[in-house]
Design an enzyme around this catalytic site. Sequence first.
Site, PDB file in Angstrom:
ATOM      1  N   GLY A   8     -48.798  28.556   1.925  1.00 29.61           N
ATOM      2  CA  GLY A   8     -48.433  28.853   0.271  1.00 29.61           C
ATOM      3  C   GLY A   8     -48.753  29.925  -0.236  1.00 29.61           C
TER       4      GLY A   8
ATOM      5  N   THR B 271     -55.771  31.246 -15.973  1.00 28.64           N
ATOM      6  CA  THR B 271     -55.744  32.468 -14.702  1.00 28.64           C
ATOM      7  C   THR B 271     -54.044  33.268 -14.428  1.00 28.64           C
ATOM      8  N   ASP B 272     -54.195  34.132 -14.099  1.00 30.19           N
ATOM      9  CA  ASP B 272     -52.718  34.795 -13.865  1.00 30.19           C
ATOM     10  C   ASP B 272     -51.994  34.065 -12.869  1.00 30.19           C
ATOM     11  N   GLU B 273     -52.882  33.543 -11.915  1.00 34.36           N
ATOM     12  CA  GLU B 273     -51.784  32.572 -11.249  1.00 34.36           C
ATOM     13  C   GLU B 273     -50.785  31.207 -12.153  1.00 34.36           C
TER      14      GLU B 273
ATOM     15  N   LYS C 164     -71.387  20.185 -15.665  1.00 29.37           N
ATOM     16  CA  LYS C 164     -71.688  19.117 -14.793  1.00 29.37           C
ATOM     17  C   LYS C 164     -72.231  19.827 -13.650  1.00 29.37           C
TER      18      LYS C 164
ATOM     19  N   ASP D 263     -52.990  32.264   8.141  1.00 30.11           N
ATOM     20  CA  ASP D 263     -52.854  32.559   6.922  1.00 30.11           C
ATOM     21  C   ASP D 263     -53.372  30.867   5.739  1.00 30.11           C
TER      22      ASP D 263
ATOM     23  N   ALA E 117     -50.793  25.098 -10.378  1.00 31.77           N
ATOM     24  CA  ALA E 117     -50.635  24.231 -11.093  1.00 31.77           C
ATOM     25  C   ALA E 117     -52.051  22.924 -12.313  1.00 31.77           C
TER      26      ALA E 117
ATOM     27  N   LYS F  86     -54.022  24.312 -13.298  1.00 31.17           N
ATOM     28  CA  LYS F  86     -53.901  25.257 -14.322  1.00 31.17           C
ATOM     29  C   LYS F  86     -53.015  25.246 -15.235  1.00 31.17           C
TER      30      LYS F  86
ATOM     31  N   ASP G  71     -70.184  16.319 -18.017  1.00 36.08           N
ATOM     32  CA  ASP G  71     -68.448  15.913 -17.367  1.00 36.08           C
ATOM     33  C   ASP G  71     -67.699  15.910 -19.015  1.00 36.08           C
TER      34      ASP G  71
ATOM     35  N   PRO H 100     -63.691  36.849   7.674  1.00 38.41           N
ATOM     36  CA  PRO H 100     -61.954  36.131   7.701  1.00 38.41           C
ATOM     37  C   PRO H 100     -61.153  36.643   7.196  1.00 38.41           C
TER      38      PRO H 100
ATOM     39  N   TYR I 299     -54.356  24.396  -7.379  1.00 41.79           N
ATOM     40  CA  TYR I 299     -55.404  24.613  -8.534  1.00 41.79           C
ATOM     41  C   TYR I 299     -53.959  25.474  -9.592  1.00 41.79           C
TER      42      TYR I 299
ATOM     43  N   LYS J 129     -65.578  32.712  -2.670  1.00 44.80           N
ATOM     44  CA  LYS J 129     -64.296  33.622  -2.979  1.00 44.80           C
ATOM     45  C   LYS J 129     -64.676  34.946  -1.926  1.00 44.80           C
ATOM     46  N   LEU J 130     -63.486  35.566  -1.868  1.00 41.54           N
ATOM     47  CA  LEU J 130     -63.654  36.672  -1.357  1.00 41.54           C
ATOM     48  C   LEU J 130     -64.443  38.083  -1.075  1.00 41.54           C
TER      49      LEU J 130
HETATM   50  P1  NAD Z   1     -66.705  28.558 -11.240  1.00 46.96           P
HETATM   51  O1  NAD Z   1     -66.186  27.733 -10.346  1.00 46.96           O
HETATM   52  O2  NAD Z   1     -67.573  29.794 -10.635  1.00 46.96           O
HETATM   53  O3  NAD Z   1     -67.498  27.802 -12.435  1.00 46.96           O
HETATM   54  C1  NAD Z   1     -66.944  26.303 -12.573  1.00 46.96           C
HETATM   55  C2  NAD Z   1     -67.997  25.442 -13.366  1.00 46.96           C
HETATM   56  O4  NAD Z   1     -67.372  24.547 -14.123  1.00 46.96           O
HETATM   57  C3  NAD Z   1     -69.007  25.684 -12.486  1.00 46.96           C
HETATM   58  O5  NAD Z   1     -70.402  25.749 -13.640  1.00 46.96           O
HETATM   59  C4  NAD Z   1     -68.955  23.459 -12.500  1.00 46.96           C
HETATM   60  O6  NAD Z   1     -70.452  22.976 -12.531  1.00 46.96           O
HETATM   61  C5  NAD Z   1     -68.471  23.697 -14.138  1.00 46.96           C
HETATM   62  N1  NAD Z   1     -67.273  22.688 -13.743  1.00 46.96           N
HETATM   63  C6  NAD Z   1     -66.497  21.956 -13.524  1.00 46.96           C
HETATM   64  N2  NAD Z   1     -66.622  21.291 -13.464  1.00 46.96           N
HETATM   65  C7  NAD Z   1     -66.439  20.183 -14.112  1.00 46.96           C
HETATM   66  C8  NAD Z   1     -66.720  19.271 -15.157  1.00 46.96           C
HETATM   67  N3  NAD Z   1     -65.588  18.256 -14.881  1.00 46.96           N
HETATM   68  N4  NAD Z   1     -67.575  18.952 -16.209  1.00 46.96           N
HETATM   69  C9  NAD Z   1     -67.858  20.122 -16.970  1.00 46.96           C
HETATM   70  N5  NAD Z   1     -68.008  21.278 -16.163  1.00 46.96           N
HETATM   71  C10 NAD Z   1     -67.520  21.828 -14.856  1.00 46.96           C
HETATM   72  O7  NAD Z   1     -65.716  29.223 -11.965  1.00 46.96           O
HETATM   73  P2  NAD Z   1     -65.053  30.807 -12.492  1.00 46.96           P
HETATM   74  O8  NAD Z   1     -64.594  31.801 -11.083  1.00 46.96           O
HETATM   75  O9  NAD Z   1     -66.486  31.176 -13.422  1.00 46.96           O
HETATM   76  O10 NAD Z   1     -64.664  30.435 -13.172  1.00 46.96           O
HETATM   77  C11 NAD Z   1     -64.589  29.986 -14.728  1.00 46.96           C
HETATM   78  C12 NAD Z   1     -63.402  29.883 -15.143  1.00 46.96           C
HETATM   79  O11 NAD Z   1     -61.960  31.157 -15.882  1.00 46.96           O
HETATM   80  C13 NAD Z   1     -62.058  28.682 -15.045  1.00 46.96           C
HETATM   81  O12 NAD Z   1     -60.902  27.954 -15.900  1.00 46.96           O
HETATM   82  C14 NAD Z   1     -60.839  29.859 -13.928  1.00 46.96           C
HETATM   83  O13 NAD Z   1     -59.534  28.974 -14.152  1.00 46.96           O
HETATM   84  C15 NAD Z   1     -60.580  30.668 -14.818  1.00 46.96           C
HETATM   85  N6  NAD Z   1     -60.592  31.528 -14.133  1.00 46.96           N
HETATM   86  C16 NAD Z   1     -60.927  32.833 -12.780  1.00 46.96           C
HETATM   87  C17 NAD Z   1     -61.103  33.465 -12.413  1.00 46.96           C
HETATM   88  C18 NAD Z   1     -62.482  33.941 -11.438  1.00 46.96           C
HETATM   89  O14 NAD Z   1     -61.665  34.989 -10.167  1.00 46.96           O
HETATM   90  N7  NAD Z   1     -62.590  33.658 -10.762  1.00 46.96           N
HETATM   91  C19 NAD Z   1     -59.808  33.888 -12.989  1.00 46.96           C
HETATM   92  C20 NAD Z   1     -59.001  34.141 -14.335  1.00 46.96           C
HETATM   93  C21 NAD Z   1     -59.248  33.277 -14.883  1.00 46.96           C
HETATM   94  O1  DAU Z   2     -56.490  35.838 -10.106  1.00 50.60           O
HETATM   95  C1  DAU Z   2     -57.192  34.472 -10.598  1.00 50.60           C
HETATM   96  C2  DAU Z   2     -57.976  33.645  -9.112  1.00 50.60           C
HETATM   97  O2  DAU Z   2     -58.633  34.689  -8.406  1.00 50.60           O
HETATM   98  C3  DAU Z   2     -58.544  33.295 -10.132  1.00 50.60           C
HETATM   99  O3  DAU Z   2     -57.908  32.055 -11.187  1.00 50.60           O
HETATM  100  C4  DAU Z   2     -59.289  31.721  -9.517  1.00 50.60           C
HETATM  101  O4  DAU Z   2     -60.411  31.079 -10.040  1.00 50.60           O
HETATM  102  C5  DAU Z   2     -59.795  32.881  -8.291  1.00 50.60           C
HETATM  103  O5  DAU Z   2     -60.779  31.562  -7.098  1.00 50.60           O
HETATM  104  C6  DAU Z   2     -59.017  34.123  -7.907  1.00 50.60           C
HETATM  105  O6  DAU Z   2     -58.130  33.253  -6.982  1.00 50.60           O
HETATM  106  P1  DAU Z   2     -57.557  34.013  -5.019  1.00 50.60           P
HETATM  107  O7  DAU Z   2     -57.359  32.766  -4.569  1.00 50.60           O
HETATM  108  O8  DAU Z   2     -56.691  35.144  -5.737  1.00 50.60           O
HETATM  109  O9  DAU Z   2     -59.255  34.382  -4.837  1.00 50.60           O
HETATM  110  P2  DAU Z   2     -60.117  34.432  -3.732  1.00 50.60           P
HETATM  111  O10 DAU Z   2     -60.595  35.031  -3.516  1.00 50.60           O
HETATM  112  O11 DAU Z   2     -60.274  32.730  -2.891  1.00 50.60           O
HETATM  113  O12 DAU Z   2     -59.148  34.880  -2.774  1.00 50.60           O
HETATM  114  C7  DAU Z   2     -58.871  36.360  -3.085  1.00 50.60           C
HETATM  115  C8  DAU Z   2     -57.915  36.668  -1.416  1.00 50.60           C
HETATM  116  O13 DAU Z   2     -58.732  36.905  -0.863  1.00 50.60           O
HETATM  117  C9  DAU Z   2     -56.556  35.940  -1.810  1.00 50.60           C
HETATM  118  O14 DAU Z   2     -55.096  36.490  -0.905  1.00 50.60           O
HETATM  119  C10 DAU Z   2     -56.891  34.736  -0.447  1.00 50.60           C
HETATM  120  C11 DAU Z   2     -58.084  36.204   0.476  1.00 50.60           C
HETATM  121  N1  DAU Z   2     -59.598  35.619   1.073  1.00 50.60           N
HETATM  122  C12 DAU Z   2     -60.165  34.278   0.940  1.00 50.60           C
HETATM  123  C13 DAU Z   2     -60.864  34.636   1.681  1.00 50.60           C
HETATM  124  C14 DAU Z   2     -62.028  32.824  -0.039  1.00 50.60           C
HETATM  125  C15 DAU Z   2     -59.336  35.656   2.551  1.00 50.60           C
HETATM  126  O15 DAU Z   2     -58.698  36.597   3.310  1.00 50.60           O
HETATM  127  N2  DAU Z   2     -60.244  35.732   3.190  1.00 50.60           N
HETATM  128  C16 DAU Z   2     -61.005  34.265   3.023  1.00 50.60           C
HETATM  129  O16 DAU Z   2     -62.023  33.640   3.076  1.00 50.60           O
END
Ligand code: NAD
Ligand code: DAU
Length: 383
Positions: free
Chosen positions: A308, A148-150, A48, A305, A176, A178, A73, A229, A174, A213-214
């Site tokens: 949740g 995801t592991d979440e 999308k 923080d 929930a 997934k 989409d 942060p 998120y 992301k972090l």
């Molecule tokens: P991302 O947010 O970087 O990318 C998501 C992509 O999906 C984007 O290109 C966006 O344009 C597209 N998208 C969103 N809504 C859409 C829709 N309605 N129709 C079509 N396309 C759409 O995500 P990511 O970090 O690359 O994660 C990819 C997948 O892996 C997700 O399902 C996520 O839950 C899972 N995952 C991510 C992580 C992580 O650490 N990033 C870990 C475990 C699992």
């Molecule tokens: O565990 C897999 C998941 O990992 C994926 O399913 C998600 O799509 C992906 O976004 C990621 O989730 P997290 O919430 O773990 O990732 P994030 O990078 O947002 O945060 C990582 C950790 O860092 C988390 O404990 C929150 C913390 N954090 C994050 C941000 C953005 C900070 O302390 N400061 C920040 O500004």
Amino acid sequence: MSFNQRVEVGAANDAAPILVTGGAGFIGSNFVLDWLATSSGPVINLDKLTYAGNPANLASVAASPAYTFVQGDICDAKLVARLLEEHRPRAVIHFAAESHVDRSILGPEAFLRTNIDGTFTLLQAARSYYDSLVGKERERFRFLHVSTDEVYGTLSPDDPAFHEETPYAPNSPYAASKAASDHLVRAWVHTYKLPAIMTNCSNNYGPYQFPEKLIPLMIANALQGKALPVYGDGQQVRDWLFVLDHCRAIRTVLEQGRIGETYNVGGGNQRSNLEVVTTVCALLDELVPDSKFKPHFQLVKYVQDRPGHDRRYAIDARKLEGELKWRAEESFETGLRKTVEWYLANAAWVADVTSGAYQQWMTQNYDSREAGRSTVAIGEGSR
Ligand code: NAD
Ligand code: DAU
């Protein structure tokens, strides 16, 4: 680039395409690039292009006859059905999702729509398509759901890592959404015999990750002398996996995984957030020796923080390792170094994705957080 590992798994040079959803996002674009680099067959990418999708990630393959991009989409049932009918893919690899926990807290609707309704739409379309297949096409068709592991919730310091039988206990909107999508996939296998497989992966890091992301956020902010942060006490633990190891795991599961099974994917790299930020800062100190913000760790700012906030994630990947012989190849140290180097070498990419709406997100997510304690005063250029 050195991060583009070349990996051969299973049936290569198959002329039938795969349909990837969300292939312009972080993991999806790494997966598409790696898939095409190993000549594994054509790719149709349905994305999308939300704020997280970036066609620039795929500029190097945009002109390739093996690559077709469709902006659309996954909730558009007609479009999805047409793509399956026209391209007759041998598999659907479903990455598309709203993926950022903080955004899901501030606005959960989009998460329910894309992650639940979107997955439902894809499953229904895949089911009709699968029902129309016969012979070899039917035998080899797979629907691979990337999750995801979440979904497993949170762990205490001494709890064993999440395994495939760990009960679901999602804590954020998120997670929930997934978890709901995982349940749909399971039901479509059980009830309709859709040949689906699921992967549940830990935190990925690497090139092309959006700097909300972090890790990429810390790199991008540190380079500009902005505050880093850290939520709460920074002692939350994540299990980090280099993105190309995840892509290889998906290929392995696609080619060899058993229908109806779930495979956990993890790097065996548990680190506290503070450890991660410390390592990123040390790498920047080394790789940008003339930075006026050195030592970068002085930019750390403890902020309110995440509501949740899950304390700890850890993955038990023994099923994938034992059954399908997959192993994470990148250590956290080498993977993080490659990642920081990539962001340094791709400043234009960062500048592009952090313009416009990104600034609104930074204001929305960070300005309202009350500052907790700060390691030092925030220096020049901080927010
Ligand atoms: P991302 O947010 O970087 O990318 C998501 C992509 O999906 C984007 O290109 C966006 O344009 C597209 N998208 C969103 N809504 C859409 C829709 N309605 N129709 C079509 N396309 C759409 O995500 P990511 O970090 O690359 O994660 C990819 C997948 O892996 C997700 O399902 C996520 O839950 C899972 N995952 C991510 C992580 C992580 O650490 N990033 C870990 C475990 C699992
Ligand atoms: O565990 C897999 C998941 O990992 C994926 O399913 C998600 O799509 C992906 O976004 C990621 O989730 P997290 O919430 O773990 O990732 P994030 O990078 O947002 O945060 C990582 C950790 O860092 C988390 O404990 C929150 C913390 N954090 C994050 C941000 C953005 C900070 O302390 N400061 C920040 O500004």
